[in-house]
Scaffold this motif. Structure first.
Motif, PDB file in Angstrom:
ATOM      1  N   LYS A 158      31.626  41.050  40.201  1.00  0.00           N
ATOM      2  CA  LYS A 158      31.362  41.287  41.621  1.00  0.00           C
ATOM      3  C   LYS A 158      31.540  42.747  42.010  1.00  0.00           C
ATOM      4  CE  LYS A 158      32.715  36.577  42.864  1.00  0.00           C
ATOM      5  NZ  LYS A 158      33.640  35.721  43.653  1.00  0.00           N
ATOM      6  N   VAL A 159      32.222  43.503  41.160  1.00  0.00           N
ATOM      7  CA  VAL A 159      32.361  44.943  41.400  1.00  0.00           C
ATOM      8  C   VAL A 159      31.849  45.676  40.172  1.00  0.00           C
ATOM      9  CG1 VAL A 159      34.301  44.715  42.997  1.00  0.00           C
ATOM     10  CG2 VAL A 159      34.745  44.903  40.550  1.00  0.00           C
ATOM     11  N   GLY A 160      31.154  46.764  40.392  1.00  0.00           N
ATOM     12  CA  GLY A 160      30.505  47.449  39.288  1.00  0.00           C
ATOM     13  C   GLY A 160      31.430  48.214  38.368  1.00  0.00           C
TER      14      GLY A 160
ATOM     15  N   LEU B 200      34.381  47.340  37.176  1.00  0.00           N
ATOM     16  CA  LEU B 200      35.225  46.541  36.288  1.00  0.00           C
ATOM     17  C   LEU B 200      34.361  45.914  35.195  1.00  0.00           C
ATOM     18  CD1 LEU B 200      38.192  45.704  36.011  1.00  0.00           C
ATOM     19  CD2 LEU B 200      37.659  43.638  37.313  1.00  0.00           C
ATOM     20  N   PRO B 201      34.613  46.245  33.926  1.00  0.00           N
ATOM     21  CA  PRO B 201      33.798  45.710  32.825  1.00  0.00           C
ATOM     22  C   PRO B 201      33.891  44.192  32.733  1.00  0.00           C
ATOM     23  CG  PRO B 201      35.169  47.545  32.085  1.00  0.00           C
ATOM     24  CD  PRO B 201      35.667  47.155  33.445  1.00  0.00           C
ATOM     25  N   GLY B 202      32.837  43.585  32.205  1.00  0.00           N
ATOM     26  CA  GLY B 202      32.821  42.139  32.005  1.00  0.00           C
ATOM     27  C   GLY B 202      31.825  41.465  32.909  1.00  0.00           C
ATOM     28  N   GLY B 203      31.828  40.157  32.844  1.00  0.00           N
ATOM     29  CA  GLY B 203      30.942  39.395  33.709  1.00  0.00           C
ATOM     30  C   GLY B 203      29.599  39.111  33.081  1.00  0.00           C
TER      31      GLY B 203
ATOM     32  N   GLY C 200      43.399  38.749  39.928  1.00  0.00           N
ATOM     33  CA  GLY C 200      42.470  39.728  40.487  1.00  0.00           C
ATOM     34  C   GLY C 200      41.168  39.799  39.717  1.00  0.00           C
ATOM     35  N   ALA C 201      41.281  39.901  38.391  1.00  0.00           N
ATOM     36  CA  ALA C 201      40.076  40.011  37.573  1.00  0.00           C
ATOM     37  C   ALA C 201      39.224  38.753  37.645  1.00  0.00           C
ATOM     38  CB  ALA C 201      40.463  40.300  36.124  1.00  0.00           C
ATOM     39  N   THR C 202      39.868  37.604  37.801  1.00  0.00           N
ATOM     40  CA  THR C 202      39.127  36.347  37.895  1.00  0.00           C
ATOM     41  C   THR C 202      38.124  36.377  39.042  1.00  0.00           C
ATOM     42  OG1 THR C 202      40.936  35.052  36.942  1.00  0.00           O
ATOM     43  CG2 THR C 202      39.349  33.862  38.298  1.00  0.00           C
ATOM     44  N   TYR C 203      38.521  37.002  40.133  1.00  0.00           N
ATOM     45  CA  TYR C 203      37.661  37.025  41.314  1.00  0.00           C
ATOM     46  C   TYR C 203      36.838  38.308  41.431  1.00  0.00           C
ATOM     47  CZ  TYR C 203      40.167  32.880  42.836  1.00  0.00           C
ATOM     48  OH  TYR C 203      40.687  31.612  42.908  1.00  0.00           O
ATOM     49  N   LEU C 204      37.167  39.333  40.637  1.00  0.00           N
ATOM     50  CA  LEU C 204      36.461  40.608  40.769  1.00  0.00           C
ATOM     51  C   LEU C 204      35.422  40.863  39.681  1.00  0.00           C
ATOM     52  CD1 LEU C 204      39.342  43.038  41.848  1.00  0.00           C
ATOM     53  CD2 LEU C 204      37.529  42.059  43.273  1.00  0.00           C
ATOM     54  N   ILE C 205      35.679  40.356  38.467  1.00  0.00           N
ATOM     55  CA  ILE C 205      34.729  40.602  37.378  1.00  0.00           C
ATOM     56  C   ILE C 205      33.368  40.008  37.736  1.00  0.00           C
ATOM     57  CG2 ILE C 205      34.136  39.938  35.015  1.00  0.00           C
ATOM     58  CD1 ILE C 205      36.993  40.337  34.211  1.00  0.00           C
TER      59      ILE C 205
END
Length: 267
Positions: free
Chosen positions: A260-262, A264-267, A253-258
């Motif tokens: 791209k969504v505000g 979730l920390p990271g990216g 999930g995090a692989t595809y969401l980090i």
């Protein structure tokens, strides 16, 4: 007759002492080859984090990283190697249990009750996963946890299968050793349920210290809950299922969401 009886009792006492001594050494060796070593590694890593003079939230902990950047097939080979070798301590535990007339089935690591194990595991994963995510976001916001980047793998076809394999490997390794084997051996050594739970939970929290205080506390609580459920159900398999599902959602999930969504920390 009295002398013979006394000698027999003395021999039995000595045998019990030797057995306990052997079990203690066995436990230390198993942990030294697996999650005990991971706990020491996490502590060293966390010491480095604390002494870096940077806020915890500005630092990143990568769970699954590339092992051969720019060389996907070699990277895949290393990923498979890492998953397989990480499970060797589980094979060792199976061997040690067999020497005492037990097996992984004694711990409830089998397929006897698949439907119930899956149902229980899914329910636990839903509850623990939701609470864990909320706790992680709060911990990062208040600065007591590193920003966790679950996976930094190339966008190759094998990325998701490897992440699922890593999730299953983590679940099997941790639940068989820290939940099933360790608490079983501590019980045989005469430890109370509370003491066994504390030891298992603290160890679980310790090898997650590389994620910061938040990772330690979250896994400490999870460890206590899992010990309670293991005692109630008498099986590690539902907790293996739960742990696998939690990690699959986190890694994939995090692989595809980090990024791209505000929220979730990271990216």
């Amino acid at each position: 007759m009295t002398s013979t009886a006394d000698e027999s009792a003395s021999e039995q006492t000595t045998a019990v002492r030797l057995e306990k001594r052997v079990l203690v050494k066995e436990v230390w060796l198993v942990l030294a080859l697996s999650l005990g070593a991971s706990a020491v590694s996490a502590l060293i890593s966390f010491t480095g984090v604390l002494t870096s003079h940077r806020p915890l939230g500005d630092q990143t902990a990568v769970i699954v990283g590339s092992r051969a950047p720019g060389r996907p097939w070699l990277d895949l080979a290393w990923q498979i190697f890492a998953v397989v070798t990480a499970l060797v301590p589980v094979a060792l535990v199976a061997h040690l249990l067999a020497r005492g007339g037990e097996s992984l089935r004694t711990l409830g690591f089998d397929r006897r009750d698949r439907r119930r194990d899956l149902a229980r595991g899914a329910a636990v994963a839903a509850g623990v996963g939701a609470a864990g995510l909320a706790f992680y976001l709060t911990a990062v916001a208040v600065g007591v946890s590193l920003t966790v980047d679950p996976a930094q793998l190339p966008g190759a076809w094998w990325r998701v299968p490897v992440l699922i394999a890593v999730a299953a490997q983590n679940a099997i390794l941790e639940e068989v050793i820290v939940l099933g084997y360790l608490t079983r051996r501590l019980e045989q050594l005469g430890w109370s349920f509370r003491s066994r739970t504390a030891a298992s939970a603290v160890l679980r929290g310790s090898y997650h210290l590389y994620q910061g205080f938040g990772g330690f506390v979250a896994n400490l609580v999870m460890g206590g809950l899992f010990c309670y459920l293991y005692r109630r159900w008498g099986r590690v398999m539902p907790l293996v299922v739960a742990h696998t599902l939690i990690d699959v959602v986190a890694l994939v999930g995090a692989t595809y969401l980090i990024g791209k969504v505000g929220w979730l920390p990271g990216g």
